[in-house]
Write a protein that holds these residues in place. Structure first.
Motif, PDB file in Angstrom:
ATOM      1  N   THR A 163       0.767  -5.628   5.113  1.00 18.55           N
ATOM      2  CA  THR A 163       0.360  -4.360   5.714  1.00 18.55           C
ATOM      3  C   THR A 163       1.491  -3.735   6.528  1.00 18.55           C
ATOM      4  N   LEU A 164       2.190  -4.556   7.291  1.00 20.63           N
ATOM      5  CA  LEU A 164       3.267  -4.058   8.152  1.00 20.63           C
ATOM      6  C   LEU A 164       4.518  -3.666   7.363  1.00 20.63           C
ATOM      7  N   HIS A 165       4.747  -4.321   6.241  1.00 18.50           N
ATOM      8  CA  HIS A 165       5.878  -4.093   5.340  1.00 18.50           C
ATOM      9  C   HIS A 165       7.220  -4.571   5.869  1.00 18.50           C
ATOM     10  N   GLU A 166       7.442  -4.576   7.178  1.00 21.09           N
ATOM     11  CA  GLU A 166       8.721  -5.058   7.696  1.00 21.09           C
ATOM     12  C   GLU A 166       8.588  -5.544   9.139  1.00 21.09           C
ATOM     13  N   ILE A 167       9.322  -6.631   9.405  1.00 22.81           N
ATOM     14  CA  ILE A 167       9.396  -7.195  10.756  1.00 22.81           C
ATOM     15  C   ILE A 167      10.848  -7.593  10.980  1.00 22.81           C
TER      16      ILE A 167
ATOM     17  N   THR B 221       9.154 -28.873  -1.820  1.00 18.68           N
ATOM     18  CA  THR B 221       9.703 -27.524  -2.017  1.00 18.68           C
ATOM     19  C   THR B 221       8.571 -26.543  -2.280  1.00 18.68           C
ATOM     20  N   PHE B 222       7.676 -26.913  -3.183  1.00 16.86           N
ATOM     21  CA  PHE B 222       6.520 -26.080  -3.505  1.00 16.86           C
ATOM     22  C   PHE B 222       5.676 -25.824  -2.261  1.00 16.86           C
ATOM     23  N   LEU B 223       5.398 -26.888  -1.510  1.00 14.21           N
ATOM     24  CA  LEU B 223       4.573 -26.766  -0.304  1.00 14.21           C
ATOM     25  C   LEU B 223       5.232 -25.867   0.736  1.00 14.21           C
ATOM     26  N   LEU B 224       6.524 -26.042   0.972  1.00 12.84           N
ATOM     27  CA  LEU B 224       7.246 -25.197   1.936  1.00 12.84           C
ATOM     28  C   LEU B 224       7.224 -23.744   1.496  1.00 12.84           C
ATOM     29  N   ASP B 225       7.442 -23.507   0.217  1.00 17.75           N
ATOM     30  CA  ASP B 225       7.420 -22.146  -0.311  1.00 17.75           C
ATOM     31  C   ASP B 225       6.056 -21.495  -0.099  1.00 17.75           C
ATOM     32  N   GLN B 226       5.004 -22.187  -0.507  1.00 15.13           N
ATOM     33  CA  GLN B 226       3.664 -21.611  -0.378  1.00 15.13           C
ATOM     34  C   GLN B 226       3.249 -21.441   1.086  1.00 15.13           C
ATOM     35  N   ALA B 227       3.638 -22.388   1.955  1.00 13.47           N
ATOM     36  CA  ALA B 227       3.305 -22.280   3.382  1.00 13.47           C
ATOM     37  C   ALA B 227       4.004 -21.082   4.014  1.00 13.47           C
ATOM     38  N   THR B 228       5.285 -20.880   3.693  1.00 10.84           N
ATOM     39  CA  THR B 228       5.997 -19.732   4.278  1.00 10.84           C
ATOM     40  C   THR B 228       5.434 -18.419   3.761  1.00 10.84           C
ATOM     41  N   LYS B 229       5.062 -18.384   2.501  1.00 11.52           N
ATOM     42  CA  LYS B 229       4.477 -17.156   1.952  1.00 11.52           C
ATOM     43  C   LYS B 229       3.135 -16.862   2.607  1.00 11.52           C
ATOM     44  N   TRP B 230       2.307 -17.871   2.763  1.00 15.45           N
ATOM     45  CA  TRP B 230       1.006 -17.649   3.415  1.00 15.45           C
ATOM     46  C   TRP B 230       1.211 -17.184   4.860  1.00 15.45           C
ATOM     47  N   LEU B 231       2.114 -17.849   5.559  1.00 20.31           N
ATOM     48  CA  LEU B 231       2.391 -17.495   6.950  1.00 20.31           C
ATOM     49  C   LEU B 231       2.839 -16.047   7.074  1.00 20.31           C
ATOM     50  N   VAL B 232       3.791 -15.659   6.253  1.00 22.44           N
ATOM     51  CA  VAL B 232       4.371 -14.318   6.369  1.00 22.44           C
ATOM     52  C   VAL B 232       3.446 -13.240   5.804  1.00 22.44           C
TER      53      VAL B 232
ATOM     54  N   LEU C 127      15.944 -11.117  13.526  1.00 19.26           N
ATOM     55  CA  LEU C 127      17.278 -11.114  14.149  1.00 19.26           C
ATOM     56  C   LEU C 127      18.133 -10.066  13.439  1.00 19.26           C
ATOM     57  N   PRO C 128      17.826  -8.781  13.670  1.00 19.05           N
ATOM     58  CA  PRO C 128      18.520  -7.742  12.910  1.00 19.05           C
ATOM     59  C   PRO C 128      20.024  -7.745  13.197  1.00 19.05           C
ATOM     60  N   PRO C 129      20.840  -7.475  12.225  1.00 20.78           N
ATOM     61  CA  PRO C 129      20.549  -7.284  10.802  1.00 20.78           C
ATOM     62  C   PRO C 129      20.575  -8.588  10.009  1.00 20.78           C
ATOM     63  N   LEU C 130      20.834  -9.710  10.669  1.00 21.27           N
ATOM     64  CA  LEU C 130      21.008 -10.982   9.959  1.00 21.27           C
ATOM     65  C   LEU C 130      19.758 -11.465   9.247  1.00 21.27           C
ATOM     66  N   LEU C 131      18.614 -11.374   9.887  1.00 20.24           N
ATOM     67  CA  LEU C 131      17.376 -11.855   9.273  1.00 20.24           C
ATOM     68  C   LEU C 131      16.241 -10.895   9.570  1.00 20.24           C
ATOM     69  N   ASN C 132      15.672 -10.383   8.513  1.00 22.78           N
ATOM     70  CA  ASN C 132      14.531  -9.481   8.605  1.00 22.78           C
ATOM     71  C   ASN C 132      13.487  -9.901   7.585  1.00 22.78           C
ATOM     72  N   LEU C 133      12.258  -9.572   7.871  1.00 21.26           N
ATOM     73  CA  LEU C 133      11.179  -9.803   6.906  1.00 21.26           C
ATOM     74  C   LEU C 133      10.823  -8.451   6.304  1.00 21.26           C
ATOM     75  N   ARG C 134      10.952  -8.344   5.002  1.00 26.84           N
ATOM     76  CA  ARG C 134      10.653  -7.115   4.271  1.00 26.84           C
ATOM     77  C   ARG C 134       9.770  -7.476   3.084  1.00 26.84           C
ATOM     78  N   MET C 135       8.571  -6.948   3.064  1.00 24.66           N
ATOM     79  CA  MET C 135       7.637  -7.273   1.984  1.00 24.66           C
ATOM     80  C   MET C 135       8.057  -6.593   0.700  1.00 24.66           C
ATOM     81  N   ALA C 136       8.199  -7.386  -0.337  1.00 25.45           N
ATOM     82  CA  ALA C 136       8.540  -6.860  -1.661  1.00 25.45           C
ATOM     83  C   ALA C 136       7.763  -7.658  -2.699  1.00 25.45           C
ATOM     84  N   TRP C 137       7.016  -6.974  -3.522  1.00 33.39           N
ATOM     85  CA  TRP C 137       6.298  -7.633  -4.610  1.00 33.39           C
ATOM     86  C   TRP C 137       7.154  -7.513  -5.854  1.00 33.39           C
TER      87      TRP C 137
END
Length: 160
Positions: free
Chosen positions: A30-34, A11-22, A37-47
């Motif tokens: 930098t892009l903030h959003e990708i 679980t830890f490895l999958l979490d860290q790998a997806t975070k590094w990838l994204v 599959l809108p609107p079902l799945l979007n990547l939105r950077m949030a700290w």
């Protein structure tokens, strides 16, 4: 207890790998959003400097270290609990999910000062303003699993 370790590890490895990838490879920081599959799945950077939904969000160093400490104490308490009162296979899986997810978010707070959230899902005219990550899913599923799959022996013993 090996099951708790391995589920937590993957679980830890999958979490860290997806975070590094994204965050780094796709450069979402930098892009903030990708839109994937809108609107079902979007990547939105949030700290996330706080807990769920940004509650207690304060970028100060004190809040960061308090939340790291709380996550470590909760992880240790979950491990102590399942060692003391073995919950069975699914309870061990739930404990591993919870601990692995919590430690994934601890690493984020140590590396970035905040948790990297990036998954955003909306549907049916509802625009979800929140983002989450794999660790958040694991912590939620782990907590639900611990509620559902612990104390099973007590229920069987009390049944007539």
């Amino acid at each position: 207890m090996r099951l708790v370790f391995w589920v937590g590890f993957w679980t830890f490895l999958l979490d860290q790998a997806t975070k590094w990838l994204v965050v780094h490879w796709l450069d979402l920081r930098t892009l903030h959003e990708i839109d994937v599959l809108p609107p079902l799945l979007n990547l939105r950077m949030a700290w996330n400097y706080g807990i769920n939904f940004g509650l207690l969000g304060d970028p100060s160093g004190l809040t960061r270290w308090v939340l790291i400490s709380v996550a470590l104490v909760v992880s240790a308490a979950v491990i102590w609990w399942v060692r003391r009162d073995p919950p069975g296979r699914w309870g061990y899986v739930a404990a591993g999910l919870m601990v692995g997810g919590a430690l994934g978010n601890v690493v984020d707070r140590m590396l970035y000062g905040a948790v990297a959230d990036f998954l955003n899902m909306s549907c049916c005219g509802f625009e979800n303003p929140y983002a989450f990550n794999v660790a958040d899913i694991a912590v939620f599923m782990g907590a639900a699993g611990l509620i559902l799959f612990t104390g099973q022996d007590d229920k069987r013993q009390k049944a007539p």
